[in-house]
Write an enzyme that holds these catalytic residues in place. Structure first.
Site, short mmCIF file in Angstrom:
data_model
loop_
_atom_site.label_atom_id
_atom_site.label_comp_id
_atom_site.label_asym_id
_atom_site.label_seq_id
_atom_site.Cartn_x
_atom_site.Cartn_y
_atom_site.Cartn_z
N ASN A 9 0.87 -1.18 0.00
CA ASN A 9 0.00 0.00 0.00
C ASN A 9 0.91 1.23 0.00
O ASN A 9 1.40 1.64 1.05
CB ASN A 9 -0.90 -0.03 1.24
CG ASN A 9 -1.89 1.13 1.29
OD1 ASN A 9 -1.78 2.08 0.52
ND2 ASN A 9 -2.83 1.06 2.20
N LYS A 16 3.22 1.38 3.28
CA LYS A 16 2.58 0.47 4.22
C LYS A 16 2.55 -0.90 3.56
O LYS A 16 2.35 -1.02 2.35
CB LYS A 16 1.15 0.92 4.55
CG LYS A 16 1.06 2.23 5.31
CD LYS A 16 -0.38 2.68 5.49
CE LYS A 16 -1.15 1.76 6.39
NZ LYS A 16 -2.54 2.26 6.63
N ASP A 126 -9.26 1.83 -5.00
CA ASP A 126 -10.02 2.63 -4.04
C ASP A 126 -11.33 3.13 -4.63
O ASP A 126 -12.25 3.49 -3.91
CB ASP A 126 -9.18 3.83 -3.58
CG ASP A 126 -8.71 3.68 -2.14
OD1 ASP A 126 -9.33 2.91 -1.38
OD2 ASP A 126 -7.72 4.33 -1.77
#
Length: 368
Positions: A9, A16, A126
């Site tokens: 991520n 991340k 997303d």
């Protein structure tokens, strides 16, 4: 057994990652920001590669968070050369984030080269959860010639909104309630902030639009402003880059308070009497209440308000304020759902991989 899922991520300056087993339990999680002048590829190699080295041969799949999937990608998608090419074409829709995801995809391919079998790579978007937006909710009131260019509302934070939705839905069903009846407002409140109206597990409205700048007040992003104001700034001679900086880097809580975009600092300074911090809190709350009211109207009522993200999860003062200010909604008690984009990505990859394997089986057996 090689059944671990690596989730990568990446943001424009943040990294991340998580390594999860088939049940979603964490084997390893990590997070860091890029140092000044540090290249993303260098950080991946120096930070992530050593941490994951002992598990390299047990990774079955790799999931990547991709902010914008445009109109082409609405679900977790297996990455091949064609998909990667289209992702490059989508960079203008998310110029700060999609390039980072592509760097992560390239790095993961190089890092796993030579493994047998080589882990499959998946892109999770997303924007995907918001692909169910009705036409009225996704359409701007623009001339057809502009709408045909793809200027429409996409919505963002979908991975965490979906995680919140599935978590609340599981609790709802455990209480013996009908899944289709759940009316949920998911509030992702952090450095970026957005709301999603979810009816029976499907997103029907959201506050972000063509870009992640629409909607609520955020840490440094302004949220929605009158387009006429932007035209006035252009008439005053500000360049596109200067306007972008004002909206994305100098607005929001930071611009209102004159301090920073950190809600913890703003809370502390507001209590100490800082007028800018007090204004920032007031505008943030006002816009949030407006948004919640709009989402409730889209849903025709609300059963659950779920707070997630750094502010939503940890700002207890906001939780108390919302409970008081929303007492006009019968029996509404805001609940906290910790964000877990990485866990959601892992689940989406596992589901998509199972569907892909079934499609391959049917194709090879002629059962189509």
């Amino acid at each position: 057994m090689n059944d671990l899922t690596l989730v990568i991520n990446l943001g424009s300056s943040s990294l991340k990652a998580a390594l999860l087993d088939s049940q979603g339990a964490s084997i390893w999680r990590g997070e860091r920001n890029l140092a000044a002048g540090e290249e993303l590829e260098t950080a991946l190699e120096s930070w992530m590669a050593p941490a994951l080295g002992p598990h390299r041969n047990t990774i079955a799949r790799i999931g990547h968070r991709v902010v914008h999937g445009g109109e082409r990608f609405t679900a977790a998608t297996r990455i091949d050369a064609e998909v990667e090419q289209v992702l490059h074409q989508l960079i203008p829709l998310a110029p700060l984030h999609n390039p980072a995801a592509l760097i992560g995809i390239h790095w993961a391919r190089q890092w796993t080269q030579g493994l047998a079998p080589e882990p499959s790579q998946w892109a999770c978007f997303d924007t995907g959860f918001h692909s169910t937006l009705p036409e009225a909710a996704r359409t701007y009131a623009l001339a057809e010639q502009l709408r045909q260019k793809g200027f429409r509302r996409f919505g963002f934070h979908g991975l965490n909104h979906q995680h919140v939705s599935e978590t609340v839905m599981e609790q709802w069903c455990q209480q013996g309630r009908e899944p289709s009846q759940l009316r949920l407002i998911s509030a992702h409140l952090g450095a970026g902030a957005s709301l999603a109206a979810v009816s029976g597990g499907r997103c029907i409205d959201t506050t972000m639009g063509y870009t992640p700048m629409e909607g609520l007040v955020m840490a440094t992003r302004s949220g929605s402003v009158d387009p006429g104001l932007l035209l006035e700034l252009m008439r005053e001679g500000l360049t596109t880059s200067e306007i972008t900086a004002q909206l994305q880097e100098s607005g929001g809580l930071k611009g209102l308070s004159g301090l920073s975009g950190d809600m913890r600092e703003i809370r502390a300074q507001a209590l100490a009497g800082h007028s800018g911090a007090q204004l920032a809190l007031a505008v943030f709350r006002h816009r949030l209440l407006q948004g919640i009211g709009a989402m409730a109207a889209s849903l025709g009522g609300v059963d659950v308000l779920a707070l997630s993200g750094g502010i939503g999860e940890h700002d207890q003062a906001l939780q108390t304020e919302l409970k008081q200010m929303l007492d006009w909604i019968p029996a509404l008690d805001p609940q906290v759902i910790p964000a877990d984009e990485e866990g959601m990505i892992a689940r989406l990859c596992q589901r998509a991989e199972a569907d892909f394997a079934e499609d391959q089986r049917r194709s090879s057996s002629g059962d189509v």
